[in-house]
Design a protein around this motif. Structure first.
Motif, mmCIF file in Angstrom:
data_model
loop_
_atom_site.group_PDB
_atom_site.id
_atom_site.type_symbol
_atom_site.label_atom_id
_atom_site.label_comp_id
_atom_site.label_asym_id
_atom_site.label_seq_id
_atom_site.Cartn_x
_atom_site.Cartn_y
_atom_site.Cartn_z
ATOM 1 N N PHE A 37 24.919 -23.602 14.544
ATOM 2 C CA PHE A 37 25.509 -22.440 13.556
ATOM 3 C C PHE A 37 26.311 -21.585 14.373
ATOM 4 O O PHE A 37 26.046 -20.388 13.835
ATOM 5 C CB PHE A 37 23.951 -21.713 13.212
ATOM 6 C CG PHE A 37 23.085 -22.485 12.565
ATOM 7 C CD1 PHE A 37 23.504 -23.308 11.366
ATOM 8 C CD2 PHE A 37 21.969 -22.859 12.800
ATOM 9 C CE1 PHE A 37 22.586 -24.284 10.641
ATOM 10 C CE2 PHE A 37 20.687 -23.819 12.311
ATOM 11 C CZ PHE A 37 21.324 -24.338 11.056
ATOM 12 N N HIS A 38 26.910 -21.927 15.280
ATOM 13 C CA HIS A 38 27.805 -21.175 16.090
ATOM 14 C C HIS A 38 29.004 -20.305 15.230
ATOM 15 O O HIS A 38 28.789 -19.076 15.575
ATOM 16 C CB HIS A 38 28.833 -21.930 17.022
ATOM 17 C CG HIS A 38 29.575 -21.510 18.132
ATOM 18 N ND1 HIS A 38 30.766 -20.917 17.843
ATOM 19 C CD2 HIS A 38 29.367 -20.736 19.029
ATOM 20 C CE1 HIS A 38 31.423 -20.361 18.654
ATOM 21 N NE2 HIS A 38 30.481 -20.158 19.579
ATOM 22 N N PRO A 39 29.573 -20.813 14.314
ATOM 23 C CA PRO A 39 30.127 -20.027 13.494
ATOM 24 C C PRO A 39 29.664 -18.824 13.038
ATOM 25 O O PRO A 39 30.149 -17.718 12.680
ATOM 26 C CB PRO A 39 31.019 -20.941 12.437
ATOM 27 C CG PRO A 39 30.671 -22.311 12.866
ATOM 28 C CD PRO A 39 29.687 -22.063 13.744
ATOM 29 N N LEU A 40 28.427 -19.191 12.205
ATOM 30 C CA LEU A 40 27.903 -18.124 11.542
ATOM 31 C C LEU A 40 27.370 -16.973 12.575
ATOM 32 O O LEU A 40 27.462 -15.560 12.226
ATOM 33 C CB LEU A 40 26.387 -18.703 11.143
ATOM 34 C CG LEU A 40 25.692 -17.932 10.227
ATOM 35 C CD1 LEU A 40 26.228 -17.855 9.064
ATOM 36 C CD2 LEU A 40 24.203 -18.582 9.896
ATOM 37 N N VAL A 41 26.676 -17.393 13.912
ATOM 38 C CA VAL A 41 26.576 -16.321 14.882
ATOM 39 C C VAL A 41 27.693 -15.499 15.083
ATOM 40 O O VAL A 41 27.888 -14.343 15.133
ATOM 41 C CB VAL A 41 25.809 -17.106 16.188
ATOM 42 C CG1 VAL A 41 25.479 -16.168 16.799
ATOM 43 C CG2 VAL A 41 24.528 -17.833 15.604
ATOM 44 N N GLN A 42 28.902 -16.162 15.190
ATOM 45 C CA GLN A 42 29.854 -15.479 15.638
ATOM 46 C C GLN A 42 30.313 -14.315 14.756
ATOM 47 O O GLN A 42 30.492 -13.346 14.996
ATOM 48 C CB GLN A 42 31.090 -16.554 15.787
ATOM 49 C CG GLN A 42 31.017 -17.211 16.923
ATOM 50 C CD GLN A 42 31.796 -16.583 18.373
ATOM 51 O OE1 GLN A 42 32.396 -15.696 18.323
ATOM 52 N NE2 GLN A 42 31.206 -17.077 19.540
ATOM 53 N N GLN A 43 30.355 -15.147 13.389
ATOM 54 C CA GLN A 43 30.893 -14.070 12.422
ATOM 55 C C GLN A 43 30.034 -13.065 12.088
ATOM 56 O O GLN A 43 30.497 -11.645 12.094
ATOM 57 C CB GLN A 43 31.045 -14.920 11.026
ATOM 58 C CG GLN A 43 32.137 -15.938 10.899
ATOM 59 C CD GLN A 43 32.313 -16.701 9.885
ATOM 60 O OE1 GLN A 43 31.323 -16.931 9.117
ATOM 61 N NE2 GLN A 43 32.942 -17.876 10.179
ATOM 62 N N LEU A 44 28.536 -13.222 12.077
ATOM 63 C CA LEU A 44 27.827 -12.098 12.029
ATOM 64 C C LEU A 44 27.760 -11.159 13.140
ATOM 65 O O LEU A 44 27.755 -10.106 12.962
ATOM 66 C CB LEU A 44 26.008 -12.660 11.943
ATOM 67 C CG LEU A 44 25.572 -13.225 10.659
ATOM 68 C CD1 LEU A 44 24.390 -13.988 10.682
ATOM 69 C CD2 LEU A 44 25.667 -12.059 9.626
#
Ligand SMILES: [Zn+2]
Length: 340
Positions: free
Chosen positions: A165-172
């Motif tokens: 879920f890297h992109p999600l963690v980054q965006q959040l």
């Protein structure tokens, strides 16, 4: 073995709670989440294993993240990253930059004073975000890591989830970071209706991109994707920024603006990947030199792990890869086999 779907859902739920119920006095916790997610991609594996992350590595990530943020915004003043007095890490980096003026972080890293900076950042990282990140809604919920003396250990399955879920963690983390800075009234007058804040905080400067393009053109002047001659210097992130936003010089290729726009946020097809792997291994040292000059991180090994991770993730969820305008193909195991 991989963590169960239930474990992954629970992880996402806790992450959501962390953002909604956590207490964010400074922006450190966002930096910590981004740092451990990046390190999970660079060093972790796609299974249930734990992962030890040395505090020193985390502190280096902090310095990389905050470095460009210590330049005065709109040439006025350094953005305040804490409610009350300026955040200690921002202060330490600012002071370091004013007493040992180095044009780039890469050059600064070779100085003795830099070690002192790392130690001081390290002390704050250990005392603050590492200790408090897992405090949610008034209680402690240890779901990410356990802190040790010199390193923290990501719990079983956490590195997997951070990779998945890297992109999600980054965006959040980024959007909350931006909101924190905008919501700090000490920054108020500087930020009214400002849309450049995100690129100021997180993106590579236009000047550095131009330097990279100039360097890449010395290695060849063809578009990486269609092979046509590139007249205008345009660089593309081979692994899209939406997937992995940390800029590493080995991730840049020359591309026509039209090819770049068409590829957009998708991964490139196998033929392009094959060519890129070859390009990076043939030009490893020249690329590092280009990075040094432009002040961009050079780290071929990390970039290799990032690319492999990106394609493996894409294969798992059945993503399609971009061949050329309106042509795509499925990403399968044969992509990953290019690394063997
Ligand atoms: Zn092209």
């Amino acid at each position: 073995m991989k963590p169960t779907p239930e474990f992954q859902l629970e992880f996402l739920g806790k992450l959501q709670r962390l953002f909604s119920e956590g207490d964010f006095t400074a922006t450190y916790k966002f930096a910590l989440l981004i740092s451990i997610a990046d390190l999970a991609v660079e060093l972790g594996r796609d299974d249930n294993s734990t992962l030890e992350l040395p505090y020193k590595e985390i502190s280096l990530k902090f310095i990389q993240l905050f470095w460009q943020q210590t330049v005065p915004f709109k040439e006025e003043h350094v953005l305040v990253q804490n409610y009350g007095a300026q955040a200690a890490i921002v202060k330490a980096i600012s002071e370091f930059r004013s007493t040992a003026p180095s044009p780039s972080l890469l050059m600064a890293q070779n100085t003795r004073e830099f070690n002192k900076l790392v130690n001081s950042v390290n002390a704050t990282v250990k005392k603050q975000p590492i200790q408090y990140l897992q405090n949610i809604g008034g209680g402690e919920d240890v779901f990410l890591f356990t802190p040790g003396k010199l390193e923290l250990t990501l719990l079983p399955g956490v590195a997997y989830c951070l990779r998945r879920f890297h992109p999600l963690v980054q965006q959040l983390s980024r959007s909350h970071w931006i909101a924190h800075i905008k919501g700090n009234k000490l920054n108020g007058h500087l930020l009214s209706q400002d849309n450049d804040l995100e690129s100021f905080l997180f993106e590579t400067s236009r000047q550095a991109l131009t330097e990279i393009a100039t360097g890449l053109r010395k290695l060849g002047s063809k578009c990486h994707y269609c092979g046509g001659v590139v007249t205008e210097a345009d660089v593309d992130h081979f692994i899209p920024r939406s997937l992995y936003p940390r800029d590493i010089v080995h991730n840049f290729v020359l591309a026509h603006p039209s090819c770049n726009r068409s590829k957009s946020d998708t991964l490139a097809a196998k033929q392009h990947l094959y060519k890129w792997l070859e390009f990076v291994s043939m030009n490893k040292d020249s690329l590092s030199e280009i990075g040094q000059e432009a002040g961009i991180i050079t780290d071929k090994e990390s970039m290799d792990s990032v690319a492999r991770w990106g394609y493996a993730n894409a294969a798992t969820v059945g993503s399609r890869a971009w061949i050329r305008a309106s042509q795509y193909e499925s990403i399968d195991q044969s992509y990953i086999d290019l690394w063997n």
